[in-house]
Design an enzyme around this catalytic site. Structure first.
Site, mmCIF file in Angstrom:
data_model
loop_
_atom_site.group_PDB
_atom_site.id
_atom_site.type_symbol
_atom_site.label_atom_id
_atom_site.label_comp_id
_atom_site.label_asym_id
_atom_site.label_seq_id
_atom_site.Cartn_x
_atom_site.Cartn_y
_atom_site.Cartn_z
ATOM 1 N N ASP A 114 37.745 -64.937 -2.725
ATOM 2 C CA ASP A 114 36.741 -65.727 -2.019
ATOM 3 C C ASP A 114 35.392 -65.027 -1.934
ATOM 4 O OD1 ASP A 114 37.753 -63.809 -0.280
ATOM 5 O OD2 ASP A 114 38.351 -65.249 1.262
ATOM 6 N N GLN B 145 41.535 -63.261 -0.548
ATOM 7 C CA GLN B 145 41.931 -62.054 -1.263
ATOM 8 C C GLN B 145 43.195 -61.426 -0.689
ATOM 9 O OE1 GLN B 145 37.575 -60.241 -1.571
ATOM 10 N NE2 GLN B 145 39.023 -59.125 -2.831
ATOM 11 N N HIS B 146 43.827 -60.588 -1.505
ATOM 12 C CA HIS B 146 44.851 -59.618 -1.107
ATOM 13 C C HIS B 146 46.237 -60.204 -0.813
ATOM 14 C CE1 HIS B 146 41.263 -57.259 -0.714
ATOM 15 N NE2 HIS B 146 40.940 -57.744 0.462
#
Length: 501
Positions: free
Chosen positions: A246, A83-84
């Site tokens: 994820d 992520q991110h």
């Protein structure tokens, strides 16, 4: 003949993949390829997105080359990604610079600047349901604007890591609500991009035009590009599902798609999350009010240091993983009085991006390798316990913990989690929960696209099974002992806050 589905999980350390038999539910094969990492002592953590594609190509090639696999039977692919991360593309779809990752803490100043321009933390929370955390995507975009203005001028598309892999597979620039909710410019309550946050990042309006199209979790991003389909031996209509972050995919891969389930991950970072049918927003900003990649919400708490702590300890003492476990078990609960505050990579929950780790309680008799090994496991688990406290404060009560990640392979660590969290622990039979979740989502997408009426909980119940020998029940005596030690852990954290903030 059975239809096959590929699940890809592109993480920080490498890419994992599974190939699922849609009829039997068997995992026909698994594959893995590692990634490199660019890092420095100022908090920079980056990767070249081309590394992910090389790894994905290798993983898919291995999955379809097995004796039990006919690639022409592959019907869908799902992608899980860390992520991110921020993947900046130019107008031609080329990557502008390496991607900043979730664990990059070099953008702390940008977090503060965005929050100030929004009018403070409360205004941010009202706008998006989350804070602007150092790990989230928003600050990385502003970092590019502040530090590399020429690259920022070239920016035409903002993609997350899993979106970029989907772009490689299909040529389409799309995303879904689960991963998008971790950007800090997405309103989780409205399930839409936040114009307020985007304006605080750049009032010119440029960023709105850089956003990918939002699609629903059961929709396909597109069809695998003809050149890739030909190379892999696929049919010309293989669908790529929306995919997700994820944690969102691991939720599906552990059956965490109905209220009451809780998943915890003992990976590089630690996460603990639950499914909710309504948004769960924390006014203190300690819980991430994410959407799920299954059509609901996924309230989540993340800690930055789990197997980080055990791996650093293992490397320092020059131990194998099995030997570290043996030594930790010999130390006994409480680590002889040693207490590790495991902020090796800073910390997200509590929000201490500049924090450092501390080992407390040492004396001339307890400063032993055995106690250090146990303290690493216990300290990381106390961090997860803090996350559980946050969830319980907001009304989320676990009936059981479904434990995944590399640390979940340790029977000792599973027992420590059960004792410290005071909750039964179950271990899913398939270890690669993110990749399995991505494959299950691909099944859901393909069946939905065909007009078949099937729910994701039905599919998860079919494909997700528990390892009956891998569970752990909390021991009442150890649970009481750990309650006292956890109280010391909180006091230590409080005492060091002035140095760690």
């Amino acid at each position: 003949m059975s239809e096959l589905y590929i699940g890809i999980d592109s993480g920080t350390q490498g890419t994992k993949g599974v190939i699922l038999d849609g009829e039997s539910g068997d995992i026909l094969d698994e594959a893995y390829a590692p990634h490199g990492l660019l890092e420095d002592n100022a908090g920079m953590r980056e990767q070249h997105p081309s590394w992910w594609l090389t790894a994905c190509h290798a993983v898919i090639s291995r999955l379809i080359s097995g004796p039990r696999v006919d690639p022409s039977l592959v019907r869908g692919i799902g992608v899980s990604g860390q992520q991110h991360g921020f993947v900046p593309l130019d107008a031609a779809g080329e990557v502008i610079r390496p991607a900043k990752l979730w664990c990059d803490t070099a953008t702390t100043a940008q977090c503060a600047a965005i929050t100030e321009r929004m009018g403070g933390p409360e205004a941010v929370m009202n706008a998006i349901g989350n804070s602007v955390a150092a790990g989230f995507t928003a600050s990385k975009v502003v970092w590019l604007k502040d530090n590399e203005p020429e690259n920022y001028d070239r920016l035409a598309t903002i993609l997350l890591p899993h979106d970029y892999i989907n772009f490689w597979l299909t040529g389409e620039r799309r995303t879904e609500c689960g991963d998008a909710s971790g950007t800090a410019f997405f309103d989780v309550k409205r399930r839409a991009w936040s114009g307020e946050l985007l304006d605080a990042m750049d009032p010119s309006g440029k960023l709105t035009a850089c956003l990918p199209e939002l699609i629903e979790s059961d929709q396909p991003v597109g069809v695998v590009r003809p050149e890739l389909a030909g190379e892999f031996g696929f049919a010309d209509d293989v669908l790529v599902s929306s995919g997700g972050g994820d944690n969102m995919m691991a939720a599906i891969g552990t059956g965490n798609v109905v209220p009451g389930q809780v998943t915890a991950s003992l990976g590089t970072s630690g996460t603990i999350y639950a499914y909710s049918e309504t948004p769960v927003v924390d006014p203190r900003g300690e819980l991430a009010a994410f959407c799920s990649s299954s059509g609901g919400w996924l309230p989540l708490v993340c800690t930055m240091n789990v197997t980080v702590a055990t791996e650093l300890t293992r490397n320092l003492l020059e131990l194998s993983t099995s030997r570290l476990n043996e030594m930790a078990e010999s130390a006994g609960p409480g680590s002889g009085g040693l207490l590790l505050l495991p902020y090796f990579n800073g910390e997200r929950t509590p929000a201490l991006p500049g924090a450092t780790a501390s080992l407390h309680g040492m004396n001339s008799t307890n400063y032993t390798p055995q106690n250090m090994c146990r303290a690493a496991m216990e300290g990381a688990t106390f961090g997860l316990r803090y996350g559980m406290d946050v969830m319980q404060r907001l009304g989320l009560e676990p009936s059981e913990i479904r434990l995944v990640g590399g640390g979940a392979r340790s029977a000792l660590w599973r027992q420590i989690v059960a004792d410290i969290l005071g909750c039964p622990v179950l271990r899913p039979r398939v270890e690669e929960a993110g990749a399995l979740g991505a494959a299950i989502q691909a099944v859901w997408c393909v069946k939905t696209d065909r007009g078949e009426r099937v729910s994701l909980p039905e599919l998860a119940a079919r494909y997700v099974t528990m390892d009956l020998t891998g569970g752990a029940e909390p021991d009442s005596a150890r649970k009481g002992l750990y309650e006292d030690i956890y109280g010391r852990y909180l006091l230590l954290d409080k005492a060091l806050r002035s140095m760690n903030e």
